[in-house]
Design a protein around this motif. Structure first.
Motif, PDB file in Angstrom:
ATOM      1  N   ASN A   1      54.947  31.971  31.801  1.00  0.00           N
ATOM      2  CA  ASN A   1      55.708  31.498  30.870  1.00  0.00           C
ATOM      3  C   ASN A   1      57.217  31.763  31.452  1.00  0.00           C
ATOM      4  O   ASN A   1      57.625  33.145  31.311  1.00  0.00           O
ATOM      5  N   PRO A   2      57.972  30.901  31.345  1.00  0.00           N
ATOM      6  CA  PRO A   2      59.419  31.238  31.992  1.00  0.00           C
ATOM      7  C   PRO A   2      60.321  32.005  31.225  1.00  0.00           C
ATOM      8  O   PRO A   2      61.285  32.617  31.374  1.00  0.00           O
ATOM      9  N   ALA A   3      60.024  32.202  29.746  1.00  0.00           N
ATOM     10  CA  ALA A   3      60.629  32.975  28.936  1.00  0.00           C
ATOM     11  C   ALA A   3      60.305  34.516  29.005  1.00  0.00           C
ATOM     12  O   ALA A   3      60.688  35.445  28.498  1.00  0.00           O
TER      13      ALA A   3
ATOM     14  N   ASP B   1      42.584  35.630  29.982  1.00  0.00           N
ATOM     15  CA  ASP B   1      42.874  34.752  29.039  1.00  0.00           C
ATOM     16  C   ASP B   1      43.487  35.566  27.941  1.00  0.00           C
ATOM     17  O   ASP B   1      44.537  34.721  27.547  1.00  0.00           O
ATOM     18  N   ALA B   2      43.292  36.539  27.636  1.00  0.00           N
ATOM     19  CA  ALA B   2      43.986  37.378  26.621  1.00  0.00           C
ATOM     20  C   ALA B   2      45.517  37.711  26.920  1.00  0.00           C
ATOM     21  O   ALA B   2      46.399  37.696  26.307  1.00  0.00           O
ATOM     22  N   TYR B   3      45.460  37.933  28.132  1.00  0.00           N
ATOM     23  CA  TYR B   3      46.860  38.070  28.748  1.00  0.00           C
ATOM     24  C   TYR B   3      47.792  36.946  28.857  1.00  0.00           C
ATOM     25  O   TYR B   3      48.755  36.941  28.374  1.00  0.00           O
ATOM     26  N   ARG B   4      46.868  35.842  28.926  1.00  0.00           N
ATOM     27  CA  ARG B   4      47.711  34.377  28.743  1.00  0.00           C
ATOM     28  C   ARG B   4      48.266  34.214  27.307  1.00  0.00           C
ATOM     29  O   ARG B   4      49.381  33.795  27.247  1.00  0.00           O
ATOM     30  N   ASP B   5      47.341  34.489  26.637  1.00  0.00           N
ATOM     31  CA  ASP B   5      47.469  34.444  25.350  1.00  0.00           C
ATOM     32  C   ASP B   5      48.883  35.075  24.824  1.00  0.00           C
ATOM     33  O   ASP B   5      49.688  34.998  24.071  1.00  0.00           O
ATOM     34  N   SER B   6      48.780  36.403  25.348  1.00  0.00           N
ATOM     35  CA  SER B   6      50.171  37.369  24.925  1.00  0.00           C
ATOM     36  C   SER B   6      51.183  37.117  25.873  1.00  0.00           C
ATOM     37  O   SER B   6      52.419  37.148  25.093  1.00  0.00           O
TER      38      SER B   6
ATOM     39  N   SER C   1      58.182  40.516  42.691  1.00  0.00           N
ATOM     40  CA  SER C   1      57.233  39.646  42.717  1.00  0.00           C
ATOM     41  C   SER C   1      55.924  39.716  41.570  1.00  0.00           C
ATOM     42  O   SER C   1      55.245  38.767  41.196  1.00  0.00           O
ATOM     43  N   ALA C   2      55.986  40.992  40.917  1.00  0.00           N
ATOM     44  CA  ALA C   2      55.220  41.099  39.990  1.00  0.00           C
ATOM     45  C   ALA C   2      55.597  40.448  38.874  1.00  0.00           C
ATOM     46  O   ALA C   2      54.992  39.704  37.917  1.00  0.00           O
ATOM     47  N   ALA C   3      56.960  40.713  38.362  1.00  0.00           N
ATOM     48  CA  ALA C   3      57.585  40.122  37.484  1.00  0.00           C
ATOM     49  C   ALA C   3      57.441  38.332  37.577  1.00  0.00           C
ATOM     50  O   ALA C   3      57.004  37.615  36.531  1.00  0.00           O
ATOM     51  N   ALA C   4      57.348  37.936  38.707  1.00  0.00           N
ATOM     52  CA  ALA C   4      57.189  36.421  39.075  1.00  0.00           C
ATOM     53  C   ALA C   4      56.093  35.690  38.355  1.00  0.00           C
ATOM     54  O   ALA C   4      55.683  34.818  38.196  1.00  0.00           O
ATOM     55  N   CYS C   5      55.062  36.759  38.594  1.00  0.00           N
ATOM     56  CA  CYS C   5      53.701  36.394  38.072  1.00  0.00           C
ATOM     57  C   CYS C   5      53.741  36.037  36.558  1.00  0.00           C
ATOM     58  O   CYS C   5      52.904  35.090  36.188  1.00  0.00           O
TER      59      CYS C   5
ATOM     60  N   ASP D   1      47.096  29.892  38.380  1.00  0.00           N
ATOM     61  CA  ASP D   1      48.606  30.208  37.753  1.00  0.00           C
ATOM     62  C   ASP D   1      48.953  31.543  38.174  1.00  0.00           C
ATOM     63  O   ASP D   1      48.311  32.245  39.239  1.00  0.00           O
ATOM     64  N   GLY D   2      50.018  32.223  37.675  1.00  0.00           N
ATOM     65  CA  GLY D   2      50.388  33.456  38.250  1.00  0.00           C
ATOM     66  C   GLY D   2      49.597  34.428  37.863  1.00  0.00           C
ATOM     67  O   GLY D   2      49.615  35.397  38.753  1.00  0.00           O
ATOM     68  N   LEU D   3      48.731  34.663  36.946  1.00  0.00           N
ATOM     69  CA  LEU D   3      47.825  35.819  36.760  1.00  0.00           C
ATOM     70  C   LEU D   3      46.780  35.633  38.012  1.00  0.00           C
ATOM     71  O   LEU D   3      46.322  36.566  38.576  1.00  0.00           O
TER      72      LEU D   3
END
Length: 336
Positions: free
Chosen positions: A265-267, A9-14, A256-260, A217-219
């Protein structure tokens, strides 16, 4: 943000709190580019690259002097299904080759003045076979993300992430299939050189894995279908964003790593360019999903970060022209 996030969740926040490029630096770069001793747009994409780089470095006349290449290695439980033409022992052997300077990525890093680091992630403990269980639990994926995060030198002014891991094209294909749909066959390729039967087996394995781990999600996808080296690349790419370090992405597995990250976040990849399009059959489709146009197309399929490292030279050329050329006024040339 020097410390790695402590939870998914902290990664999602970041990923939701990302700063964009420095618009003043971009404007300064555009103004300088307009005065250089050349016709408008005569340097094509090199001009776009220079402006992009200037924005992320916060300098309208930047230098590129401290690139970093980081290679992550991990082993995959799904390799036991026979999806690779090589045994998992090759991962350990290639890490030793990296450490002794004998691989292609060592030569390319040296050629373009890049510091190169190698991180092997629990090679004696492969991920789970993702057709039977999540590849990584939360603790495993957080450790891998954190390894990637910590591997980035904040003093670097460019990052390339590479990988080594027998079975990782299968993992990358599963990630792409989970994120973007289509048929499993759309995303699998020959990787290290499997035959037609091996290609069909890879598609079957990818179908099974994605069916088992649908949703999230991606993570979540990264944890369930990825590998430690893939998660580490994601962590490094995200850390680079928070440090204002531009990134050159490598081939299918790196993307594929970047795609996650992009799926959250598309940005998230605005600080990235695609170094090349590889010979892995699904790489063009993955780049299209990410909205990236590759700099090079040379039929490479080695991995290791090799295509991205080769593209360092393209970016170095772009920055050298942008920051080193004389303006019309400086050169006493009419037309400025």
């Amino acid at each position: 943000m020097s410390q790695a996030p402590a939870s998914l969740d902290a990664y999602r926040d970041s990923l939701s709190a990302l700063e964009g490029p420095d618009q003043t630096a971009i404007a300064d770069a555009e103004a300088r580019n307009a005065q250089l001793t050349k016709p408008p747009a005569a340097l094509g994409r090199l001009e776009d690259l220079a402006r992009w780089y200037a924005g992320w470095r916060g300098d309208g006349r930047p230098a590129l002097s401290n690139p970093q290449v980081v290679v992550f290695a991990g082993n995959h439980g799904v390799a036991a299904r026979g999806v690779s033409a090589f045994p998992t022992e090759v991962t350990v052997q290639m890490v030793a080759n990296f450490e002794h300077g004998g691989a292609a990525i060592n030569q390319l890093s040296r050629q373009f003045g890049a510091r190169m680091d190698v991180h092997a992630l629990d090679l004696d403990r492969p991920t789970q076979d993702f057709t039977q269980a999540p590849a990584m639990d939360d603790a495993d994926v957080l450790t891998a993300l954190g390894t990637g995060w910590a591997a980035v030198d904040p003093a670097a002014d460019l990052l390339v992430t590479g990988e080594m891991g027998i079975g990782n094209t299968t993992s990358a294909a599963a990630i792409a299939h989970a994120l973007y749909g289509g048929a499993a066959e759309d995303w699998v390729g020959r990787g290290t050189g499997v035959d037609d039967a091996g290609l069909a087996l890879k598609a079957q394995v990818v179908r099974e894995g994605v069916a088992r781990h649908a949703g999230g999600d991606g993570l979540n996808t990264l944890a369930r279908l990825g590998g430690r080296e893939i998660a580490a690349m994601a962590g490094a790419i995200l850390r680079a964003r928070h440090e204002g370090i531009p990134v050159i992405l490598d081939g299918f597995i790196c993307c594929s790593a970047a795609a996650c990250l992009h799926a959250v976040n598309p940005a998230a990849l605005d600080h990235c360019v695609a170094g090349h399009v590889s010979a892995e059959s699904a790489h063009p489709a993955l780049l299209a999903q990410l909205g990236l146009t590759p700099l090079l197309s040379l039929g490479l399929r080695l991995g290791e970060g090799s295509g991205a490292a080769l593209a360092i030279g393209i970016l170095q050329g772009a920055i050298a022209c942008h920051s080193g050329m004389a303006t019309f006024a400086e050169a006493g040339v009419s037309g400025g």
